[in-house]
Write a protein that holds these residues in place. Sequence first.
Motif, PDB file in Angstrom:
ATOM      1  N   MET A  28       0.938  -0.940  -0.027  1.00 22.38           N
ATOM      2  CA  MET A  28       0.003  -0.521  -0.029  1.00 22.38           C
ATOM      3  C   MET A  28       0.683   1.143  -0.544  1.00 22.38           C
ATOM      4  O   MET A  28       2.142   1.510   0.496  1.00 22.38           O
ATOM      5  N   SER A  61      -5.282   3.644  12.222  1.00 19.48           N
ATOM      6  CA  SER A  61      -6.512   2.352  11.430  1.00 19.48           C
ATOM      7  C   SER A  61      -8.045   2.310  11.269  1.00 19.48           C
ATOM      8  O   SER A  61      -8.301   2.045  10.306  1.00 19.48           O
ATOM      9  N   VAL A  93      -6.938   3.112   7.337  1.00 21.97           N
ATOM     10  CA  VAL A  93      -6.499   1.929   6.869  1.00 21.97           C
ATOM     11  C   VAL A  93      -7.987   0.473   6.831  1.00 21.97           C
ATOM     12  O   VAL A  93      -8.152   0.189   5.856  1.00 21.97           O
ATOM     13  N   GLN A  94      -8.711   1.180   7.995  1.00 21.11           N
ATOM     14  CA  GLN A  94     -10.281   0.098   7.377  1.00 21.11           C
ATOM     15  C   GLN A  94     -10.648   1.013   5.940  1.00 21.11           C
ATOM     16  O   GLN A  94     -11.707   0.242   5.727  1.00 21.11           O
ATOM     17  N   THR A 100      -9.876  -0.831   3.063  1.00 17.92           N
ATOM     18  CA  THR A 100      -9.946  -1.973   3.088  1.00 17.92           C
ATOM     19  C   THR A 100     -11.112  -2.656   2.547  1.00 17.92           C
ATOM     20  O   THR A 100     -12.279  -2.434   3.234  1.00 17.92           O
ATOM     21  N   HIS A 101     -11.400  -3.265   1.301  1.00 14.91           N
ATOM     22  CA  HIS A 101     -12.699  -3.854   0.927  1.00 14.91           C
ATOM     23  C   HIS A 101     -12.622  -5.033   1.048  1.00 14.91           C
ATOM     24  O   HIS A 101     -12.167  -6.157   2.172  1.00 14.91           O
ATOM     25  N   ARG A 102     -14.531  -5.533   1.538  1.00 15.79           N
ATOM     26  CA  ARG A 102     -14.172  -6.609   2.016  1.00 15.79           C
ATOM     27  C   ARG A 102     -13.966  -7.816   1.575  1.00 15.79           C
ATOM     28  O   ARG A 102     -13.678  -9.158   2.159  1.00 15.79           O
ATOM     29  N   ALA A 114     -11.048  -8.501   1.094  1.00 16.22           N
ATOM     30  CA  ALA A 114      -9.454  -8.496   1.901  1.00 16.22           C
ATOM     31  C   ALA A 114      -9.564  -8.638   3.276  1.00 16.22           C
ATOM     32  O   ALA A 114      -8.503  -9.091   4.257  1.00 16.22           O
ATOM     33  N   ARG A 164     -12.548  -6.988   9.075  1.00 15.22           N
ATOM     34  CA  ARG A 164     -12.127  -5.103   9.392  1.00 15.22           C
ATOM     35  C   ARG A 164     -12.342  -4.887   7.840  1.00 15.22           C
ATOM     36  O   ARG A 164     -11.054  -4.415   7.764  1.00 15.22           O
ATOM     37  N   ASN A 165     -13.508  -4.318   7.153  1.00 15.76           N
ATOM     38  CA  ASN A 165     -13.274  -3.371   6.264  1.00 15.76           C
ATOM     39  C   ASN A 165     -14.029  -2.512   6.342  1.00 15.76           C
ATOM     40  O   ASN A 165     -14.654  -2.041   7.237  1.00 15.76           O
ATOM     41  N   ASN A 166     -14.599  -1.738   4.726  1.00 13.75           N
ATOM     42  CA  ASN A 166     -14.753  -0.623   5.622  1.00 13.75           C
ATOM     43  C   ASN A 166     -16.421  -0.574   4.766  1.00 13.75           C
ATOM     44  O   ASN A 166     -17.436   0.722   5.027  1.00 13.75           O
ATOM     45  N   ILE A 218      -6.797  -2.054  -0.030  1.00 13.34           N
ATOM     46  CA  ILE A 218      -6.393  -2.853   0.546  1.00 13.34           C
ATOM     47  C   ILE A 218      -7.194  -3.925  -0.703  1.00 13.34           C
ATOM     48  O   ILE A 218      -8.773  -4.080   0.122  1.00 13.34           O
TER      49      ILE A 218
END
Length: 226
Positions: free
Chosen positions: A1, A19, A22-23, A26-28, A30, A33-35, A93
């Motif tokens: 990244m 963090s 970062v979340q 983050t796509h599901r 990955a 703990r995604n967005n 991510i």
Amino acid sequence: MADLKRLQRKLGYDFRDESLLVQSLTHRSAGSRNNERLEFLGDAILGFEIAENLCRQHPNASEGELSRARAQLVKRETLANVARRLELGEHLILGTGELRSGGQTRDSILSDAVEAIIAAVFMDADIDSARALIRRILSREIARISPEGQPKDSKTRLQEYLQAQGKSLPVYQVVSVEGSAHEQMFVVECQVSDLGVTERGQGASRRKAEQQAAFNVLVKTGVSDS
């Protein structure tokens, strides 16, 4: 990244809790703990800020004009363009499958990340910081929008035409959904029973397919000039 500090400079906001940023990226695909939850919250914050902004800047615009302008500003394509300006793609991510299929360039993933970042700023600070972020990253689009100049979409035009004629409203039904999860093609049928007309439309989302089907009905009935 890629370097998150560089992204934060582009956003004009420094995270206390990185963090959250970062979340938001983050796509599901990955991990758990995604967005997705942040995207849900960010969508609501974005809609409120844009609505208030439009009301303040365009006091003479009607509700319909304001609604169409807001739709233009918060739609997937607009947010994806904002994401590209921020070069979000290189920060996302993604799971292996999404990376291989070019998920970092897909409008849906990019626009979701923008909404998630808005929520992340809210969680990291407060609502004023999130709203200020929206005004910064969408400043070009907000400055260009003119509620009075926004054309009505095909579904709205069809509904208003039918209401003026005292006819029943159209019924939309999904006929089929084809393709993989990230490259779906929807086929939707629009039926206007009082006119004896049924037309189909297709698009990358249900909304787009419905709009195309409504447009085809307008053309079939001679209402559209196109």
